[in-house]
Scaffold this active site. Structure first.
Site, PDB file in Angstrom:
ATOM      1  N   SER A  81       5.289  -6.029   2.608  1.00 49.08           N
ATOM      2  CA  SER A  81       6.834  -5.905   3.153  1.00 49.08           C
ATOM      3  C   SER A  81       6.972  -7.043   3.798  1.00 49.08           C
ATOM      4  O   SER A  81       7.015  -7.229   4.653  1.00 49.08           O
ATOM      5  CB  SER A  81       6.189  -4.537   4.113  1.00 49.08           C
TER       6      SER A  81
ATOM      7  N   VAL B 189       3.746 -12.230   8.649  1.00 53.36           N
ATOM      8  CA  VAL B 189       3.260 -12.667   7.753  1.00 53.36           C
ATOM      9  C   VAL B 189       3.876 -12.788   6.405  1.00 53.36           C
ATOM     10  O   VAL B 189       5.201 -13.919   6.499  1.00 53.36           O
ATOM     11  CB  VAL B 189       2.277 -12.793   7.667  1.00 53.36           C
ATOM     12  N   CYS B 190       4.522 -11.498   6.053  1.00 53.27           N
ATOM     13  CA  CYS B 190       5.510 -11.841   5.401  1.00 53.27           C
ATOM     14  C   CYS B 190       6.866 -12.415   5.397  1.00 53.27           C
ATOM     15  O   CYS B 190       7.575 -13.058   4.917  1.00 53.27           O
ATOM     16  CB  CYS B 190       6.136 -10.218   4.557  1.00 53.27           C
ATOM     17  N   ASP B 191       7.706 -11.858   6.602  1.00 52.16           N
ATOM     18  CA  ASP B 191       8.651 -12.276   8.077  1.00 52.16           C
ATOM     19  C   ASP B 191       8.186 -13.843   7.491  1.00 52.16           C
ATOM     20  O   ASP B 191       9.763 -14.712   6.963  1.00 52.16           O
ATOM     21  CB  ASP B 191       8.355 -11.960   9.119  1.00 52.16           C
TER      22      ASP B 191
END
Length: 166
Positions: free
Chosen positions: A54, A59-61
Site C-alpha cells: 500500500s 516502506v511503500c512510500d
C-alpha cells in the site's frame, strides 16, 4: 516458492513464482483514470515493476519515491508501481508527493497481476513486496520477492538489472 512473511507472520501467496528467464506474464490492472493497463502497453521498453502492499505506508512510500528518482537515469525504462490501493487513492498520493516518473496502477479489481506474478497475499488481499525487471522482448531478467514484506527491496540490484536489460 520461498516463504514470505508479513510483519513476521507467514502468508500464503496465490499464483506461480516468476523466475529469471521466464516470459513475463501479461496482466490487466487499472491506471489512475480507471483505464486498463497491461504489460503489452509498454512493449519494446525495459520495465521495472515495483510491487508494494500500500502506498500509504512508510516502506511503500519510500520504495515508490526511490524508483521515481531513479527513473531519470534509466532512459528507455517504464516504471510501474503496482498495489491494490484504489486508483483514486493512487492518484491523490502521486499528486501529494510529486510522483511523475513512475506510473502507479491498481490491481484491486481482480488481482490479475498478483496472481500472474505470485504476489497476491491470500490472507490480506494485498500484494507482497517484490521487484521484477522485464526486458524489451518481455523476458524477465530480474526477480526479487522480498522475504519480509515490511523490508525494503534491493534497489541497486534492480536498477543495475534494468540498465543491463535491452
Amino acid at each position: 516458492m520461498a516463504a514470505i512473511t508479513f510483519k513476521e507472520n507467514p502468508v500464503t501467496l496465490l499464483g506461480s513464482e516468476v523466475k529469471v528467464g521466464d516470459k513475463a506474464p501479461d496482466f490487466t490492472v487499472l491506471a489512475n483514470d480507471l483505464s486498463p493497463v497491461s504489460l503489452q502497453d509498454s512493449k519494446g521498453q525495459v520495465r521495472i515493476i515495483s510491487v508494494v502492499p500500500s502506498l500509504d505506508t512508510g516502506v511503500c512510500d519510500a520504495q515508490t519515491r526511490r524508483f521515481n528518482e531513479e527513473a531519470a537515469e534509466l532512459g528507455n525504462t517504464k516504471i510501474l508501481t503496482v498495489s491494490v490501493d484504489l486508483p483514486f487513492a493512487q492518484r491523490r498520493w502521486c499528486g501529494d508527493n510529486g510522483i511523475e516518473n513512475v506510473q502507479t496502477v491498481s490491481d484491486h479489481r481482480d488481482l490479475s497481476f498478483g496472481k500472474a506474478y505470485g504476489v497476491a497475499i491470500e490472507e490480506l488481499r494485498l500484494l507482497a513486496r517484490a521487484v521484477f525487471v522485464v526486458d524489451s522482448s518481455d523476458t524477465v531478467t530480474y526477480v526479487e520477492y522480498v522475504k519480509e514484506a515490511t523490508n525494503h527491496p534491493d534497489y541497486a540490484a534492480a536498477v543495475d538489472a534494468a540498465k543491463s536489460a535491452k
